[in-house]
Design a protein around this motif. Structure first.
Motif, PDB file in Angstrom:
ATOM      1  N   PHE A   1       0.822  -1.207   0.000  1.00  0.00           N
ATOM      2  CA  PHE A   1       0.000   0.000   0.000  1.00  0.00           C
ATOM      3  C   PHE A   1       0.862   1.265   0.000  1.00  0.00           C
ATOM      4  N   THR A   2       2.072   1.142   0.515  1.00  0.00           N
ATOM      5  CA  THR A   2       2.983   2.297   0.483  1.00  0.00           C
ATOM      6  C   THR A   2       3.843   2.277  -0.774  1.00  0.00           C
ATOM      7  N   SER A   3       4.345   1.089  -1.132  1.00  0.00           N
ATOM      8  CA  SER A   3       5.207   1.008  -2.313  1.00  0.00           C
ATOM      9  C   SER A   3       4.438   1.299  -3.595  1.00  0.00           C
ATOM     10  N   ALA A   4       3.155   0.977  -3.608  1.00  0.00           N
ATOM     11  CA  ALA A   4       2.346   1.202  -4.808  1.00  0.00           C
ATOM     12  C   ALA A   4       1.210   2.176  -4.528  1.00  0.00           C
ATOM     13  N   GLY A   5       1.389   3.026  -3.509  1.00  0.00           N
ATOM     14  CA  GLY A   5       0.321   3.955  -3.134  1.00  0.00           C
ATOM     15  C   GLY A   5      -0.107   4.863  -4.269  1.00  0.00           C
ATOM     16  N   GLY A   6       0.856   5.362  -5.024  1.00  0.00           N
ATOM     17  CA  GLY A   6       0.545   6.274  -6.124  1.00  0.00           C
ATOM     18  C   GLY A   6      -0.273   5.622  -7.214  1.00  0.00           C
ATOM     19  N   VAL A   7       0.127   4.428  -7.616  1.00  0.00           N
ATOM     20  CA  VAL A   7      -0.593   3.744  -8.695  1.00  0.00           C
ATOM     21  C   VAL A   7      -1.976   3.290  -8.223  1.00  0.00           C
ATOM     22  N   ILE A   8      -2.097   2.929  -6.941  1.00  0.00           N
ATOM     23  CA  ILE A   8      -3.406   2.531  -6.415  1.00  0.00           C
ATOM     24  C   ILE A   8      -4.378   3.705  -6.450  1.00  0.00           C
ATOM     25  N   ILE A   9      -3.911   4.882  -6.025  1.00  0.00           N
ATOM     26  CA  ILE A   9      -4.767   6.076  -6.038  1.00  0.00           C
ATOM     27  C   ILE A   9      -5.141   6.445  -7.473  1.00  0.00           C
ATOM     28  N   ALA A  10      -4.167   6.387  -8.380  1.00  0.00           N
ATOM     29  CA  ALA A  10      -4.437   6.721  -9.785  1.00  0.00           C
ATOM     30  C   ALA A  10      -5.433   5.747 -10.401  1.00  0.00           C
TER      31      ALA A  10
ATOM     32  N   LEU B   1     -11.879  -8.810  -8.651  1.00  0.00           N
ATOM     33  CA  LEU B   1     -11.002  -9.591  -7.778  1.00  0.00           C
ATOM     34  C   LEU B   1     -10.641 -10.931  -8.413  1.00  0.00           C
ATOM     35  N   ILE B   2     -11.606 -11.528  -9.097  1.00  0.00           N
ATOM     36  CA  ILE B   2     -11.342 -12.804  -9.770  1.00  0.00           C
ATOM     37  C   ILE B   2     -10.293 -12.626 -10.859  1.00  0.00           C
TER      38      ILE B   2
ATOM     39  N   ILE C   1       6.276  -9.270  -5.453  1.00  0.00           N
ATOM     40  CA  ILE C   1       5.953  -7.889  -5.083  1.00  0.00           C
ATOM     41  C   ILE C   1       4.867  -7.326  -5.992  1.00  0.00           C
ATOM     42  N   VAL C   2       5.050  -7.472  -7.298  1.00  0.00           N
ATOM     43  CA  VAL C   2       4.077  -6.930  -8.250  1.00  0.00           C
ATOM     44  C   VAL C   2       2.734  -7.635  -8.097  1.00  0.00           C
ATOM     45  N   ALA C   3       2.768  -8.935  -7.823  1.00  0.00           N
ATOM     46  CA  ALA C   3       1.534  -9.681  -7.623  1.00  0.00           C
ATOM     47  C   ALA C   3       0.746  -9.121  -6.447  1.00  0.00           C
ATOM     48  N   LYS C   4       1.437  -8.873  -5.348  1.00  0.00           N
ATOM     49  CA  LYS C   4       0.765  -8.334  -4.161  1.00  0.00           C
ATOM     50  C   LYS C   4       0.252  -6.915  -4.403  1.00  0.00           C
ATOM     51  N   GLU C   5       1.004  -6.123  -5.136  1.00  0.00           N
ATOM     52  CA  GLU C   5       0.556  -4.767  -5.457  1.00  0.00           C
ATOM     53  C   GLU C   5      -0.699  -4.801  -6.324  1.00  0.00           C
ATOM     54  N   THR C   6      -0.739  -5.743  -7.266  1.00  0.00           N
ATOM     55  CA  THR C   6      -1.892  -5.857  -8.161  1.00  0.00           C
ATOM     56  C   THR C   6      -3.147  -6.251  -7.399  1.00  0.00           C
TER      57      THR C   6
ATOM     58  N   LEU D   1      -4.332  -3.419  -5.129  1.00  0.00           N
ATOM     59  CA  LEU D   1      -5.028  -2.423  -5.941  1.00  0.00           C
ATOM     60  C   LEU D   1      -6.475  -2.860  -6.184  1.00  0.00           C
ATOM     61  N   ALA D   2      -6.652  -4.128  -6.572  1.00  0.00           N
ATOM     62  CA  ALA D   2      -8.003  -4.628  -6.859  1.00  0.00           C
ATOM     63  C   ALA D   2      -8.887  -4.581  -5.624  1.00  0.00           C
ATOM     64  N   VAL D   3      -8.323  -4.912  -4.458  1.00  0.00           N
ATOM     65  CA  VAL D   3      -9.101  -4.897  -3.216  1.00  0.00           C
ATOM     66  C   VAL D   3      -9.512  -3.475  -2.855  1.00  0.00           C
ATOM     67  N   VAL D   4      -8.579  -2.515  -2.953  1.00  0.00           N
ATOM     68  CA  VAL D   4      -8.899  -1.115  -2.627  1.00  0.00           C
ATOM     69  C   VAL D   4      -9.985  -0.585  -3.564  1.00  0.00           C
ATOM     70  N   VAL D   5      -9.845  -0.863  -4.849  1.00  0.00           N
ATOM     71  CA  VAL D   5     -10.846  -0.412  -5.826  1.00  0.00           C
ATOM     72  C   VAL D   5     -12.211  -1.013  -5.504  1.00  0.00           C
TER      73      VAL D   5
END
Length: 398
Positions: free
Chosen positions: A294-303, A345-346, A363-368, A371-375
Motif C-alpha cells: 500500500f505504500t510502495s504502490a500507493g501512487g498507482v493505487i490512487i491513480a 477480484l477474480i 511484489i508486483v503480484a501483491k501490489e496488483t 489495488l483490486a481490493v482497494v478499488v
C-alpha cells in the motif's frame, strides 16, 4: 501433520470469513469484503506465522480454485440469453462505454507508472466489470428497480459480466502465449471463438438429454453432480486451449441456466459454494495482500482508483446522455455502474496465478491484488453515499 494443518487452515478461514462477512453485511456492504479481511488477518503478515499456517499453500489453494470455479458457474446460471437479447440499446451502449474507458485508463496508468504490458492489461481488466449488488439493493429499497434507469443498470451489468469473461479469456491466452504479435492474437481469437462455439453448441444440445437421464436416476442430487462435472470438464478444455479454466465454468453455468432445473441447481450450488468453497477463494485472495504494497504502490493505487470512478462516470454517463436519457437518469446510471467487486477480484487473482504479474519476490503480484481490493471496497461504498437521494428524486419524477 500436513492434514491437521490443512484442517486448521480450513476451519479458521471459514470461521473468520463468516464472522467478518456477517459484520459487513450488517453494515450494508458485501460479505466478500469481510472474507478478504479474514484472509489478510490469517495471512503470513499477521497471524499466519504465529499459528503455523500458510493460506498460500498448494492444498489450500486447491480449495480456493474450486471456489472460484463454482462462483463463475453461478454467475453463468444468472445470465439468460433471452434477457441479453432484450437488454436494449441503452444497456448495451452503457456496458460498452463502461468497459472501454476504464480498461484503456487502467492500462495507461500502469504503463505511466513503469509496469509491464501484462500487468497493465491485467489492471485494465480488473477495472471493467461492474458488480451491482449494492446498487440493486438501493434500487429495490426506494422502488427504482423496475424503472428505465434500474433495468438499464441491471442489463448493462449482465453484459459487463459476459464481456469481462471474454476479456479474461483473451488476457489469459496472451499470458500463456507470452506475446502480443498480430499472428499470436489472431490464433488466440480463433481459439476463443472455437471454444465458445463448441462448448455452447454441444452443451445446449446435450444438456436436455442429460436432464432426461437424471429424471430416471435415483441417486440424490444426480443432476447437481452432473452440472458441476460439466463445469470442471469445460474448465480443463479451456486450459487445454490456453484459456482460463473459469471461462469453462462460466459457459457451463450458461448452459445449465437454460434448463428447467436452473433454479433448483442454482440453489444447491449456492449452498455448497457460499457455505464452503467460495469464501475460501476470497480468504486466499486476502492472504496475498502485503501491507507494504500500500505504500510502495500507493501512487498507482490512487491513480487506478480515480480511473475506476471517473472511467465509469464518463464511460456509462455519456452513452446514456447520447441515448436521450435525462441528466438525472444518466447520473444515476453512471453512479450505479461504479461498484466493482467479484469479477475484478477474480480477474486479478487469476492473473496472479497465471503469472501475469509474476516476479520472484511476488511484489508486483501483491501490489496488483492490493489495488483490486482497494478499488472494490471504495467503489462499493460510493452508491451508499450518493445514489439513494438521486433515485428518490428520479422515482418521484417518473
Amino acid at each position: 501433520m500436513a492434514e491437521v494443518t490443512l484442517l486448521l487452515e480450513l476451519g479458521l478461514a471459514l470461521l473468520l470469513a463468516k464472522l467478518f462477512g456477517e459484520v459487513f453485511e450488517r453494515m450494508g456492504q458485501p460479505a466478500v469484503i469481510g472474507e478478504i479481511l479474514a484472509g489478510v488477518i490469517l495471512g503470513g503478515e499477521v497471524l499466519g506465522g504465529y499459528l503455523g499456517i500458510d493460506l498460500l499453500s498448494e492444498p489450500f489453494k486447491a480449495f480456493a480454485d474450486v471456489g472460484v470455479m463454482i462462483l463463475l458457474f453461478l454467475s453463468g446460471t444468472e445470465v439468460e440469453f433471452a434477457e441479453l437479447k432484450k437488454s436494449g440499446k441503452l444497456s448495451s451502449a452503457v456496458a460498452f462505454g463502461g468497459i472501454t474507458i476504464p480498461f484503456i485508463g487502467g492500462y495507461a496508468v500502469m504503463i505511466l507508472f513503469g509496469y509491464g504490458y501484462m500487468e497493465a492489461l491485467l489492471v485494465g481488466a480488473t477495472l471493467t466489470a461492474t458488480s451491482v449488488g449494492v446498487t440493486a439493493r438501493i434500487l429495490m429499497d426506494v422502488g427504482g428497480l423496475n424503472t428505465r434507469a434500474g433495468t438499464s443498470i441491471l442489463g448493462a451489468a449482465v453484459i459487463d459480466d459476459v464481456l469481462g469473461i471474454i476479456i479474461l479469456a483473451i488476457i489469459s491466452g496472451i499470458a500463456v502465449v507470452g506475446a502480443v504479435e498480430l499472428n499470436s492474437l489472431l490464433v488466440l481469437a480463433v481459439k476463443i471463438i472455437i471454444f465458445f462455439i463448441i462448448t455452447l453448441y454441444l452443451g445446449l444440445k446435450v444438456i436436455g438429454k442429460v436432464a432426461e437421464i437424471e429424471n430416471r436416476m435415483i441417486s440424490a442430487k444426480a443432476f447437481l453432480a452432473l452440472s458441476l462435472s460439466l463445469g470442471f470438464i469445460f474448465g480443463v478444455l479451456a486450459e487445454e486451449m490456453q484459456i482460463a479454466a473459469i471461462t469453462g465454468a462460466f459457459v457451463a453455468g450458461l448452459i445449465v441456466g437454460e434448463t428447467p432445473y436452473k433454479k433448483l441447481i442454482s440453489e444447491d450450488v449456492k449452498v455448497l459454494g457460499y457455505g464452503f468453497f467460495i469464501p475460501l477463494f476470497f480468504v486466499f485472495t486476502g492472504a496475498w495482500i502485503d501491507f507494504s504494497s500500500f505504500t510502495s504502490a500507493g501512487g498507482v493505487i490512487i491513480a487506478a482508483l480515480i480511473v475506476a470512478i471517473v472511467g465509469k462516470l464518463i464511460g456509462c454517463g455519456i452513452p446514456a446522455l447520447l441515448m436521450k436519457s435525462s441528466k438525472l437518469e444518466s447520473t444515476i446510471i453512471a453512479i450505479g455502474m461504479i461498484p466493482r467487486m467479484e469479477m475484478g477480484l477474480i480477474i486479478a487473482a487469476i492473473g496472479v496465478n497465471l503469472g501475469m504479474a509474476g516476479d520472484p519476490a511476488g511484489i508486483v503480484a501483491k501490489e496488483t491484488l492490493s489495488l483490486a481490493v482497494v478499488v472494490s471496497i471504495v467503489t462499493g461504498l460510493i452508491p451508499l453515499f450518493f445514489l439513494k437521494g438521486l433515485i428518490e428524486r428520479y422515482v418521484q419524477d417518473v
